[in-house]
Design a protein around this motif. Sequence first.
Motif, short mmCIF file in Angstrom:
data_model
loop_
_atom_site.label_atom_id
_atom_site.label_comp_id
_atom_site.label_asym_id
_atom_site.label_seq_id
_atom_site.Cartn_x
_atom_site.Cartn_y
_atom_site.Cartn_z
N PHE A 102 0.85 -1.19 0.00
CA PHE A 102 0.00 0.00 0.00
C PHE A 102 0.89 1.24 0.00
O PHE A 102 1.71 1.42 0.90
CB PHE A 102 -0.91 0.02 1.23
N ASP A 103 0.73 2.05 -1.02
CA ASP A 103 1.50 3.29 -1.13
C ASP A 103 0.99 4.29 -0.09
O ASP A 103 -0.17 4.74 -0.16
CB ASP A 103 1.34 3.86 -2.54
N THR A 104 1.83 4.66 0.87
CA THR A 104 1.39 5.59 1.92
C THR A 104 1.05 6.96 1.34
O THR A 104 0.20 7.68 1.88
CB THR A 104 2.48 5.73 2.99
N GLY A 105 1.71 7.32 0.24
CA GLY A 105 1.37 8.59 -0.40
C GLY A 105 -0.05 8.59 -0.93
O GLY A 105 -0.80 9.56 -0.80
N LEU A 106 -0.45 7.46 -1.53
CA LEU A 106 -1.82 7.34 -2.01
C LEU A 106 -2.80 7.26 -0.85
O LEU A 106 -3.88 7.85 -0.89
CB LEU A 106 -1.96 6.10 -2.89
N MET A 107 -2.42 6.53 0.20
CA MET A 107 -3.32 6.35 1.33
C MET A 107 -3.57 7.67 2.07
O MET A 107 -4.62 7.86 2.68
CB MET A 107 -2.74 5.33 2.31
N ALA A 108 -2.60 8.58 2.03
CA ALA A 108 -2.73 9.85 2.73
C ALA A 108 -3.15 11.00 1.83
O ALA A 108 -3.14 12.15 2.26
CB ALA A 108 -1.40 10.20 3.40
N SER A 109 -3.52 10.70 0.59
CA SER A 109 -3.73 11.76 -0.39
C SER A 109 -5.06 12.47 -0.24
O SER A 109 -5.21 13.61 -0.66
CB SER A 109 -3.62 11.18 -1.80
N GLY A 110 -6.07 11.82 0.33
CA GLY A 110 -7.37 12.46 0.47
C GLY A 110 -8.03 12.73 -0.87
O GLY A 110 -8.42 13.85 -1.18
N PHE A 112 -10.86 12.12 -1.85
CA PHE A 112 -12.26 12.54 -1.78
C PHE A 112 -12.39 14.06 -1.72
O PHE A 112 -13.48 14.60 -1.89
CB PHE A 112 -12.94 11.92 -0.56
N ARG A 113 -11.29 14.77 -1.46
CA ARG A 113 -11.33 16.24 -1.38
C ARG A 113 -10.63 16.89 -2.55
O ARG A 113 -10.96 18.02 -2.92
CB ARG A 113 -10.64 16.71 -0.09
N GLU A 114 -9.64 16.23 -3.15
CA GLU A 114 -8.83 16.84 -4.19
C GLU A 114 -8.89 15.98 -5.45
O GLU A 114 -9.07 14.76 -5.38
CB GLU A 114 -7.38 17.00 -3.73
N SER A 115 -8.71 16.61 -6.58
CA SER A 115 -8.76 15.89 -7.84
C SER A 115 -7.55 14.98 -8.03
O SER A 115 -7.64 13.94 -8.67
CB SER A 115 -8.84 16.88 -9.01
N GLN A 116 -6.42 15.36 -7.44
CA GLN A 116 -5.22 14.54 -7.59
C GLN A 116 -5.33 13.33 -6.66
O GLN A 116 -5.83 13.41 -5.57
CB GLN A 116 -3.96 15.34 -7.27
N GLY A 117 -4.84 12.20 -7.13
CA GLY A 117 -4.93 10.99 -6.35
C GLY A 117 -3.62 10.59 -5.73
O GLY A 117 -3.36 9.41 -5.54
N PHE A 118 -2.76 11.55 -5.43
CA PHE A 118 -1.46 11.21 -4.86
C PHE A 118 -0.91 12.40 -4.11
O PHE A 118 -1.29 13.55 -4.33
CB PHE A 118 -0.48 10.79 -5.97
N ILE A 119 -0.02 12.11 -3.18
CA ILE A 119 0.71 13.17 -2.49
C ILE A 119 1.70 13.79 -3.46
O ILE A 119 2.33 13.09 -4.26
CB ILE A 119 1.47 12.58 -1.28
N ARG A 120 1.84 15.11 -3.43
CA ARG A 120 2.80 15.76 -4.31
C ARG A 120 4.20 15.21 -4.06
O ARG A 120 4.57 14.88 -2.94
CB ARG A 120 2.77 17.27 -4.10
N ARG A 121 4.99 15.15 -5.11
CA ARG A 121 6.33 14.56 -4.99
C ARG A 121 7.21 15.33 -4.02
O ARG A 121 8.19 14.81 -3.50
CB ARG A 121 6.99 14.49 -6.38
N SER A 122 6.87 16.61 -3.81
CA SER A 122 7.66 17.40 -2.86
C SER A 122 7.30 17.10 -1.41
O SER A 122 7.97 17.59 -0.51
CB SER A 122 7.45 18.90 -3.14
N GLU A 123 6.26 16.31 -1.17
CA GLU A 123 5.85 15.96 0.19
C GLU A 123 6.42 14.61 0.59
O GLU A 123 6.43 13.66 -0.20
CB GLU A 123 4.32 15.91 0.29
N ASP A 124 6.87 14.56 1.84
CA ASP A 124 7.37 13.30 2.40
C ASP A 124 6.40 12.82 3.46
O ASP A 124 5.90 13.62 4.27
CB ASP A 124 8.76 13.50 3.01
N VAL A 125 6.13 11.52 3.47
CA VAL A 125 5.28 10.92 4.50
C VAL A 125 6.18 10.47 5.64
O VAL A 125 6.97 9.54 5.50
CB VAL A 125 4.46 9.75 3.93
#
Length: 460
Positions: A102-110, A112-125
């Motif tokens: 499970f990609d933690t970036g995808l799991m934390a992306s939210g 349901f609120r944003e059109s993008q389905g992933f954490i931005r590459r500049s963000e670290d989990v």
Amino acid sequence: FLAGTTLPLITAMLVRAGHGEKSIGAVYGANTVGAIIGVALAVHVGLPLLGLKVALVAGAALDMGIGLALLSRSSGGRVVLPWAPAGLATAAVAGVLLFVHFDTGLMASGVFRESQGFIRRSEDVLFHRDGKTATVSVTMEHGIKGIRTNGKVDATVQTVPGAEPPLDEPTQTMAAALPLLLKPDARRVANIGFGSGVTTHVLLSLPTLDSVDTIEIEAAMVEGARRFRPRNERAFADPRSHIVIDDAKTFFASERRPYDVIVSEPSNPWVSGTASLFTSEFYRLVHRHLAPGGIFMQWLQLYETDISLVASVMQALGSQFEDYVIYASTDGDLLIVAGDNDTPSLLAAQASNADVLVHEATYTQAVLEKIGPGPQHSSAQMVAAFAREVEQRHVDDEAEQPERHDHQAARQERRERSQQHVHDREDRGAGEQRLPVADVDTRHDHARDPQAEQVDQEAQ
């Protein structure tokens, strides 16, 4: 998809074997008990200890095992082990455990609120954990740490000294500083919702506080907030800080000791599980736990909402608290300070330099005494006494504060100019036909409420 077929398969096998309705009822009863036990195990053991992926795989493996057992007994009463399906199920479980991540970036992306389905590459989990009630993540981007529940950001904090803070950090600070400024003699404080821990940290900056109880329903939120240290150091290190893992409604239903200040900073009202913290029932529960003269602070988010939802929250708050003041900490956040107005002298400092004092006295003193003790409205007698107190305090301070004397002289000059303006208007309008004052009074008096007359008499 096929998990729901287990119960019908068992029922069909019992019917074909000639069992009666009693056995079918027993199967349905066992299914109900198993569902209750399964939920309890998943919430309290599976998710906290195994995580979401392993818990899902374990549930799927258990269901496949039941299916294999049913299949082995479906051959005319003989028990035949279906080797091929068993091998296939085992390979599927092992493959998911070993090769599916499970990609933690995808799991934390939210998503349901944003059109993008992933954490931005500049963000670290930095942290990701599946808790009993939510999945909590901590992310970092350009020095700003954010804590998320199920992908929704609930708090952000700037970690770079001197850099501009994120939008909600001032509100986290003001949610603690504002009630302490209004209630500097507070001793016991309760804070609903841990978030980043900054609000609890700021509350504990007041050395005269005896204790701060922070009520948080999700233990993983507290663990995630440890990544914000030292910005929330007092929340974890100060001996006056008590972190309680519990539902806020359950906590206040069992807690007997009153609080001088209660701060409520849950997530948005539309988030599942938090809507009940914006209801009149909850505000009634909180109100009962305020000490005399205590205040309640509510953080209300304006973004991703509409005016009807804000109005419903204000209506619920107003149904339990007589007075409240709304502060806009940012363009998207409100801080609402609520309390009771049964002590008018609390406003003495604000009213001492006022030109006009307006205060609605709902009750007469007799009615107030009949209602009995407890937070109620002010009476006209109390307001009148307060007015005299403010005026006397102003006179006594004149000798020590010459600038107030100058201020009073300026006010007197404005009054005289205003009175002269009124006289001039009366002189100019002397020839106009006006309704006699006596007629106005007579027409008004016949509809006057005796209660209102008594209020006027007490105020005079």
